[in-house]
Design a protein around this motif. Sequence first.
Motif, short mmCIF file in Angstrom:
data_model
loop_
_atom_site.label_atom_id
_atom_site.label_comp_id
_atom_site.label_asym_id
_atom_site.label_seq_id
_atom_site.Cartn_x
_atom_site.Cartn_y
_atom_site.Cartn_z
N VAL A 113 0.85 -1.19 0.00
CA VAL A 113 0.00 0.00 0.00
C VAL A 113 0.89 1.24 0.00
N THR A 114 0.69 2.09 -1.00
CA THR A 114 1.47 3.32 -1.11
C THR A 114 0.53 4.51 -1.09
N ALA A 115 0.75 5.40 -0.15
CA ALA A 115 -0.01 6.65 -0.07
C ALA A 115 0.72 7.73 -0.85
N PHE A 116 -0.04 8.68 -1.40
CA PHE A 116 0.57 9.80 -2.10
C PHE A 116 -0.32 11.03 -1.94
N PRO A 117 0.26 12.23 -1.95
CA PRO A 117 -0.51 13.45 -1.67
C PRO A 117 -1.56 13.75 -2.73
N LYS A 118 -2.60 14.46 -2.29
CA LYS A 118 -3.66 14.90 -3.20
C LYS A 118 -4.13 16.29 -2.75
N PHE A 119 -4.92 16.94 -3.59
CA PHE A 119 -5.51 18.23 -3.25
C PHE A 119 -6.87 18.02 -2.58
N SER A 123 -5.91 18.38 6.50
CA SER A 123 -4.59 18.74 7.01
C SER A 123 -3.46 18.09 6.21
N ASP A 124 -3.61 16.84 5.82
CA ASP A 124 -2.54 16.14 5.12
C ASP A 124 -3.14 15.00 4.29
N PRO A 125 -3.97 15.31 3.30
CA PRO A 125 -4.74 14.29 2.59
C PRO A 125 -3.90 13.45 1.64
N HIS A 126 -4.24 12.16 1.55
CA HIS A 126 -3.54 11.23 0.67
C HIS A 126 -4.53 10.31 -0.04
N SER A 127 -4.16 9.91 -1.23
CA SER A 127 -4.83 8.82 -1.94
C SER A 127 -3.93 7.59 -1.85
N PHE A 128 -4.40 6.47 -2.46
CA PHE A 128 -3.70 5.21 -2.27
C PHE A 128 -3.64 4.37 -3.54
N ILE A 143 -10.92 14.65 -4.02
CA ILE A 143 -9.84 15.29 -4.79
C ILE A 143 -10.35 16.59 -5.39
N GLY A 144 -9.68 17.68 -5.11
CA GLY A 144 -10.09 18.96 -5.68
C GLY A 144 -9.75 19.09 -7.14
N ALA A 145 -8.63 18.51 -7.54
CA ALA A 145 -8.17 18.56 -8.93
C ALA A 145 -7.22 17.38 -9.14
N PRO A 146 -7.18 16.84 -10.34
CA PRO A 146 -6.28 15.70 -10.60
C PRO A 146 -4.83 16.15 -10.77
N CYS A 147 -4.10 16.19 -9.67
CA CYS A 147 -2.71 16.63 -9.67
C CYS A 147 -1.83 15.57 -10.32
N ARG A 183 -16.63 25.93 -2.13
CA ARG A 183 -15.75 24.97 -1.48
C ARG A 183 -15.70 23.66 -2.26
N ILE A 184 -16.84 23.18 -2.71
CA ILE A 184 -16.93 21.90 -3.42
C ILE A 184 -16.19 21.97 -4.75
N ARG A 185 -16.36 23.07 -5.49
CA ARG A 185 -15.78 23.15 -6.83
C ARG A 185 -14.41 23.84 -6.84
N SER A 186 -13.87 24.10 -5.67
CA SER A 186 -12.54 24.69 -5.61
C SER A 186 -11.49 23.64 -5.94
N GLY A 187 -10.26 24.08 -6.07
CA GLY A 187 -9.17 23.15 -6.34
C GLY A 187 -8.84 22.23 -5.18
N LYS A 188 -9.50 22.43 -4.03
CA LYS A 188 -9.29 21.56 -2.88
C LYS A 188 -10.61 20.96 -2.38
N GLY A 189 -11.58 20.88 -3.26
CA GLY A 189 -12.87 20.30 -2.89
C GLY A 189 -13.04 18.91 -3.43
N HIS A 190 -13.90 18.77 -4.44
CA HIS A 190 -14.22 17.46 -4.98
C HIS A 190 -14.18 17.48 -6.51
N LEU A 191 -14.05 16.30 -7.10
CA LEU A 191 -14.08 16.17 -8.55
C LEU A 191 -15.51 16.12 -9.05
#
Length: 260
Positions: A113-119, A123-128, A143-147, A183-191
């Motif tokens: 299992v590898t975690a990696f940062p997301k928008f 405080s410190d969000p990660h995907s997997f 995810i606010g945006a697909p980084c 908030r939802i459609r910001s770059g740190k909200g949701h897809l």
Amino acid sequence: MHLFITSLNSGSNGNCYYVGNEKEAVLIDAGISCRETERRMLRLGLSLDKVKAIFVSHEHSDHIRGIPQLAKKYQLPVFITPDTLNNSGLPQKGFPLRPLRGYEPVWIGELCVTAFPKFHDASDPHSFLVAGQDTNVGVFTDIGAPCEHVIHHFKQCHAAFLEANYDEDMLEKGRYPYFLKNRIRSGKGHLSNQQALALFRTHKPSFMSHVLLSHLSKDNNCPQLAADLFTPHMDNTEIIVASRFEETPVYRISATNETR
């Protein structure tokens, strides 16, 4: 190696995703109650005895609500970043806590299992990315945006839980106050559905067999709308909409695209 996956619940009322092989499994988040987790896994013929750890994406309650009772009852180690733990309100005793850091693989038996940062506004969000030898499953929600981190890992997946939180027109015309819409459609909200589809069309590998559209909004999306948007572009990928009310079937994922 093949992997088995299911969404036990997906939405703002609770998120919990299962990924496992024949011998061990992990939960990504545990936002539904211990009792409901047990019930849903029993209906699917899955054993909690195979679950060896919980991995936490971020501290919002719909991702951690069920952890204290579930982790304590089954003595499951909870992998969580220090900042997420400090902002979560989770008890720091009663079950094992393990530090989680981006791009530091964690081995749970034969699962990596590898975690990696997301928008996201946490405080410190990660995907997997969960790997079983040559088979990869990604969990890409909240995810606010697909980084670049998300795109890099999405390209490696044989299956993915992919957020499709809202329809842009439904959100704009809906009842939510202006600050919440922003908030939802910001770059740190949701897809949005459209953002998720763009990621899918642009970066989906040819070997991706399943996509579970996840974390759909109750008020700003419609399961049929999301499915209809993706269906013309599915090619050889099965599209499933993960419910906010019940578990999905169990899907068998393999590098050779075998399905069950």
